[in-house]
Design an enzyme around this catalytic site. Structure first.
Site, PDB file in Angstrom:
ATOM      1  N   ASP A 163       0.870  -1.178   0.000  1.00  0.00           N
ATOM      2  CA  ASP A 163       0.000   0.000   0.000  1.00  0.00           C
ATOM      3  C   ASP A 163       0.910   1.233   0.000  1.00  0.00           C
ATOM      4  O   ASP A 163       1.841   1.309   0.808  1.00  0.00           O
ATOM      5  CB  ASP A 163      -0.876  -0.022   1.249  1.00  0.00           C
ATOM      6  CG  ASP A 163      -1.982   1.006   1.235  1.00  0.00           C
ATOM      7  OD1 ASP A 163      -1.729   2.174   0.868  1.00  0.00           O
ATOM      8  OD2 ASP A 163      -3.108   0.649   1.611  1.00  0.00           O
ATOM      9  N   ILE A 164       0.656   2.176  -0.891  1.00  0.00           N
ATOM     10  CA  ILE A 164       1.519   3.367  -0.956  1.00  0.00           C
ATOM     11  C   ILE A 164       1.189   4.387   0.130  1.00  0.00           C
ATOM     12  O   ILE A 164       1.899   5.367   0.303  1.00  0.00           O
ATOM     13  CB  ILE A 164       1.496   4.038  -2.347  1.00  0.00           C
ATOM     14  CG1 ILE A 164       0.099   4.487  -2.729  1.00  0.00           C
ATOM     15  CG2 ILE A 164       2.092   3.109  -3.399  1.00  0.00           C
ATOM     16  CD1 ILE A 164       0.045   5.384  -3.950  1.00  0.00           C
TER      17      ILE A 164
ATOM     18  N   GLU B   6     -12.548   2.556  -0.759  1.00  0.00           N
ATOM     19  CA  GLU B   6     -11.717   3.546  -1.447  1.00  0.00           C
ATOM     20  C   GLU B   6     -11.576   3.265  -2.940  1.00  0.00           C
ATOM     21  O   GLU B   6     -11.592   4.177  -3.751  1.00  0.00           O
ATOM     22  CB  GLU B   6     -10.311   3.616  -0.856  1.00  0.00           C
ATOM     23  CG  GLU B   6     -10.179   3.487   0.627  1.00  0.00           C
ATOM     24  CD  GLU B   6     -10.241   2.059   1.137  1.00  0.00           C
ATOM     25  OE1 GLU B   6      -9.883   1.112   0.416  1.00  0.00           O
ATOM     26  OE2 GLU B   6     -10.679   1.883   2.274  1.00  0.00           O
TER      27      GLU B   6
ATOM     28  N   HIS C 285     -10.293  -5.945  -2.355  1.00  0.00           N
ATOM     29  CA  HIS C 285      -8.920  -6.019  -1.872  1.00  0.00           C
ATOM     30  C   HIS C 285      -8.901  -6.304  -0.379  1.00  0.00           C
ATOM     31  O   HIS C 285      -9.766  -5.869   0.365  1.00  0.00           O
ATOM     32  CB  HIS C 285      -8.108  -4.765  -2.203  1.00  0.00           C
ATOM     33  CG  HIS C 285      -8.699  -3.476  -1.741  1.00  0.00           C
ATOM     34  ND1 HIS C 285      -9.803  -2.889  -2.308  1.00  0.00           N
ATOM     35  CD2 HIS C 285      -8.307  -2.627  -0.759  1.00  0.00           C
ATOM     36  CE1 HIS C 285     -10.071  -1.749  -1.706  1.00  0.00           C
ATOM     37  NE2 HIS C 285      -9.181  -1.577  -0.751  1.00  0.00           N
TER      38      HIS C 285
ATOM     39  N   HIS D 103      -6.588  -5.984   3.009  1.00  0.00           N
ATOM     40  CA  HIS D 103      -5.453  -5.303   3.641  1.00  0.00           C
ATOM     41  C   HIS D 103      -4.784  -6.281   4.602  1.00  0.00           C
ATOM     42  O   HIS D 103      -5.448  -6.872   5.451  1.00  0.00           O
ATOM     43  CB  HIS D 103      -5.919  -4.096   4.461  1.00  0.00           C
ATOM     44  CG  HIS D 103      -6.508  -2.991   3.673  1.00  0.00           C
ATOM     45  ND1 HIS D 103      -5.783  -1.880   3.290  1.00  0.00           N
ATOM     46  CD2 HIS D 103      -7.765  -2.803   3.200  1.00  0.00           C
ATOM     47  CE1 HIS D 103      -6.571  -1.059   2.623  1.00  0.00           C
ATOM     48  NE2 HIS D 103      -7.778  -1.595   2.557  1.00  0.00           N
TER      49      HIS D 103
END
Length: 134
Positions: free
Chosen positions: A29-30, A89, A94, A96
């Site tokens: 994750d950026i 988002e 996805h 996490h």
């Protein structure tokens, strides 16, 4: 139009890849909650709600995420790897995977640490190395 995560998995947008197979992709994750915070996605399904996935994709995604989480735990100093599925988002399912020292580390409202490019590259390489051992 393809989601940003589909474009990442196809290599159209750069990412810090930590694991991949034919159906799933994992990358850092950026905007991480902690160094090593990883996102796990299905490559060929863009549905934004995990419970809409067909059973095979759903089960495969979790099996892949488990293997990635084991690699994260081996590569990043942490007590546990936490799991969150929000999907608010980006309109692409996805998972996490977040290295945790405490339960509070999984709070998406907290200030995020700054992780530089070199550190991101090193973490990604370390997780990939551990993933390939499994």
């Amino acid at each position: 139009m393809a989601t940003i995560f589909t474009r990442i998995a196809k290599g159209e947008i750069p990412s810090y890849k930590v694991a991949e197979n034919e159906e799933y992709y994992a990358f850092l994750d950026i905007s991480p909650l902690a160094p090593g915070h990883t996102l796990v996605i299905p490559k060929n399904v863009e549905d934004d709600y995990i419970f809409n996935l067909d059973e095979a994709t759903y089960e495969g995604l979790w099996a892949f995420a488990r293997k990635v989480a084991l690699a994260v735990k081996a590569a990043v100093p942490c007590k546990r790897v936490g799991v969150a599925v929000l999907g608010m988002e980006v309109p692409h399912t996805h998972i996490h995977l977040v290295p945790l020292q405490t339960e509070g580390d999984l709070d998406f409202r907290k200030e995020k640490p700054q992780v530089g490019e070199e550190e991101m590259k090193n973490i990604a390489a370390s997780i990939l190395k551990e993933y390939e051992k499994l």
